[in-house]
Enzyme design. Structure first.
Site, PDB file in Angstrom:
ATOM      1  N   GLU A 139      -6.504   6.929  -2.482  1.00 50.03           N
ATOM      2  CA  GLU A 139      -6.623   5.750  -1.623  1.00 50.03           C
ATOM      3  C   GLU A 139      -7.372   4.588  -2.274  1.00 50.03           C
ATOM      4  OE1 GLU A 139      -4.908   5.362   0.875  1.00 50.03           O
ATOM      5  OE2 GLU A 139      -4.329   7.392   1.483  1.00 50.03           O
TER       6      GLU A 139
ATOM      7  N   HIS B 224       0.832  -1.205   0.000  1.00 51.52           N
ATOM      8  CA  HIS B 224       0.000   0.000   0.000  1.00 51.52           C
ATOM      9  C   HIS B 224       0.870   1.260   0.000  1.00 51.52           C
ATOM     10  CE1 HIS B 224      -3.855   2.115   1.107  1.00 51.52           C
ATOM     11  NE2 HIS B 224      -2.967   3.011   1.513  1.00 51.52           N
ATOM     12  N   GLU B 225       1.840   1.319   0.905  1.00 56.29           N
ATOM     13  CA  GLU B 225       2.657   2.534   0.996  1.00 56.29           C
ATOM     14  C   GLU B 225       3.572   2.683  -0.229  1.00 56.29           C
ATOM     15  OE1 GLU B 225       1.411   4.422   2.985  1.00 56.29           O
ATOM     16  OE2 GLU B 225       0.455   3.028   4.349  1.00 56.29           O
TER      17      GLU B 225
ATOM     18  N   HIS C 135       1.643   4.104  -3.138  1.00 57.73           N
ATOM     19  CA  HIS C 135       1.427   5.556  -3.017  1.00 57.73           C
ATOM     20  C   HIS C 135       2.539   6.368  -3.685  1.00 57.73           C
ATOM     21  CE1 HIS C 135      -2.217   6.191  -0.854  1.00 57.73           C
ATOM     22  NE2 HIS C 135      -1.837   5.622   0.280  1.00 57.73           N
TER      23      HIS C 135
ATOM     24  N   TYR D 280     -11.700   4.447   0.377  1.00 53.66           N
ATOM     25  CA  TYR D 280     -10.789   3.305   0.259  1.00 53.66           C
ATOM     26  C   TYR D 280     -11.515   2.097  -0.360  1.00 53.66           C
ATOM     27  CZ  TYR D 280      -7.338   5.475   3.498  1.00 53.66           C
ATOM     28  OH  TYR D 280      -6.406   6.289   4.106  1.00 53.66           O
TER      29      TYR D 280
END
Ligand SMILES: [Zn+2]
EC number: 3.4.11.2
Length: 408
Positions: free
Chosen positions: A287, A264-265, A268, A347
């Protein structure tokens, strides 16, 4: 990002009144952490543009900082504090561009976390940065540190402008491991754990990097990507690194499939940081797409069942929003009554919309559309219409009805 902090910042910005034209394009900080006193001693230079002619005051929207000195071309400037921040009194005839020098202390606060031998920032930028301009506007940040011997550091990319809320840094007596993948240096820093532990936790990063680069159609925008492991449950993307809480990554040691927070990070770095929503009500573009890409990584690495499980979890969260009578279009501009509901839409529903697009377009056109969107908008702010345009271009069909149903 954990979305818990968005609201407080929005409230703070509302206090700042109508949007100001001026903004800092570049922040240069000299940072000396005082671990015992839990504060930073900072000297800053801000390159500010867009100061309207005749302006006699400039707002530094960072009320929590302890500003002691402001200077323009060698001249001391008077300061006044209010709930909105620091009002710097300007001499007559300045602008539209100016370089402001500031001295301040930043005490420990939300987003400025001190440990026994480290400090890191996470999201609440105006608690350590003298913000001039909106959090979604881009600026470059250069950080120079004065650190005790043996300390390591990481900070935002000084060359490429990023939205203020993903600028940041960390410094401390960290453990360090690194490796090379796809021509990039992957660094693992630990305020907790040792070198072997860091390698074990972050072992999936090289494969993830290759996956996201292929799907984005763009390489990672930096020569280096650092993941910092800290105590607790934080998960925060920064413009060239991520801060990840140990609690988020403990499950991975037993169950390698529990790798979502790394994915996820890292995702980004493209969707959220490089390409950022133009407005907070389209935060789902950050998101929702990132949550979907995390699920897509799981599908490729762990198989179809892992992808379906992510979709089911998202569907359950969206169901709860529906049950609460709060199923809103993704880009709905109104206020959400709770963080949970906002998150369920941005999300979870966002992820499910990306899956719906994938089903509508088919594999080839969908991934081509995502590449178009990513390549066309790198370094820019986006709206849902930009995603629609890229997907329509790839699909060769009008997607207005689908976007009407889900987004607008
Ligand atoms: Zn996120």
């Amino acid at each position: 990002m954990a979305p818990t902090s968005v609201w407080r910042l929005l409230a703070l910005l509302a206090l700042a009144g109508p949007a100001l034209a001026q903004r800092a394009e570049h922040y240069s900080l000299h940072v000396r952490p005082d671990i015992e006193a839990q504060r930073l001693q900072v000297q800053a230079r801000l390159q500010i543009s867009g100061v309207p002619p005749g302006s006699r005051e400039l707002l530094v929207a960072a009320p929590g900082l302890q500003l002691s000195h402001a200077e323009l071309d060698g001249q001391d400037l008077p300061l006044r504090h209010s709930e909105a921040g620091w009002h710097v009194q300007l001499p007559a005839g300045v602008g539209p561009g100016l370089t402001l020098a500031l001295r301040y202390q930043a005490p420990a606060a939300e987003g400025l976390v001190f440990g026994p031998n480290y400090v890191y920032t996470a999201y609440q930028s105006c608690n350590w940065l003298p913000c001039v301009g909106r959090l979604l506007e881009r600026a470059t940040l250069h950080v120079q540190f004065a650190l005790p011997p043996g300390w390591l550091s990481v900070a935002s990319d000084a060359e490429r402008p990023y939205p203020l809320y993903v600028l940041g840094f960390a410094a401390g007596r960290f453990k360090e491991a690194s490796e090379t993948a796809s021509g990039r240096t992957l660094r693992y820093l630990g305020a907790v754990d040792d070198e072997a532990g860091l390698r074990a936790r972050f072992a999936s990063t090289p494969a993830m990097l290759a996956f996201f680069e292929a799907k984005a159609g763009l390489p990672l925008p930096h020569a280096e990507y650092t993941q910092l492991l800290v105590p607790g449950g934080v998960a925060q993307e920064v413009s060239r690194h991520a801060v990840i809480g140990k609690a988020m990554l403990d499950p991975i040691l037993e169950t390698p499939e529990e790798d979502w927070v790394i994915a996820h990070e890292l995702a980004h770095q493209w969707w959220g940081n490089l390409i950022t929503c133009a407005d907070w009500n389209e935060f789902w573009l950050n998101e929702g797409i990132t949550s979907f890409m995390t699920a897509a990584w799981k599908q490729q690495r762990w198989g179809e069942a892992a992808y379906q499980r992510e979709l089911e979890l998202a569907a359950r969260r969206w169901e709860r929003a529906k049950a609460a009578g709060f199923d809103k279009p993704l880009s709905w501009p109104g206020d959400y009554p709770s963080l949970g509901l906002k998150r369920a839409i941005h999300y979870s529903k966002g992820m499910l919309f990306m899956h719906a697009l994938r089903q509508e377009l088919g594999e080839a056109a969908f991934w081509q559309g995502l590449r178009r969107y990513t390549q066309a908008n790198a370094g820019h702010s986006v709206r849902a219409a930009d995603l629609q345009e890229a997907m329509e271009g790839a699909a060769g069909m009008n997607l207005q009805r689908l976007f009407e149903r889900w987004v607008y």
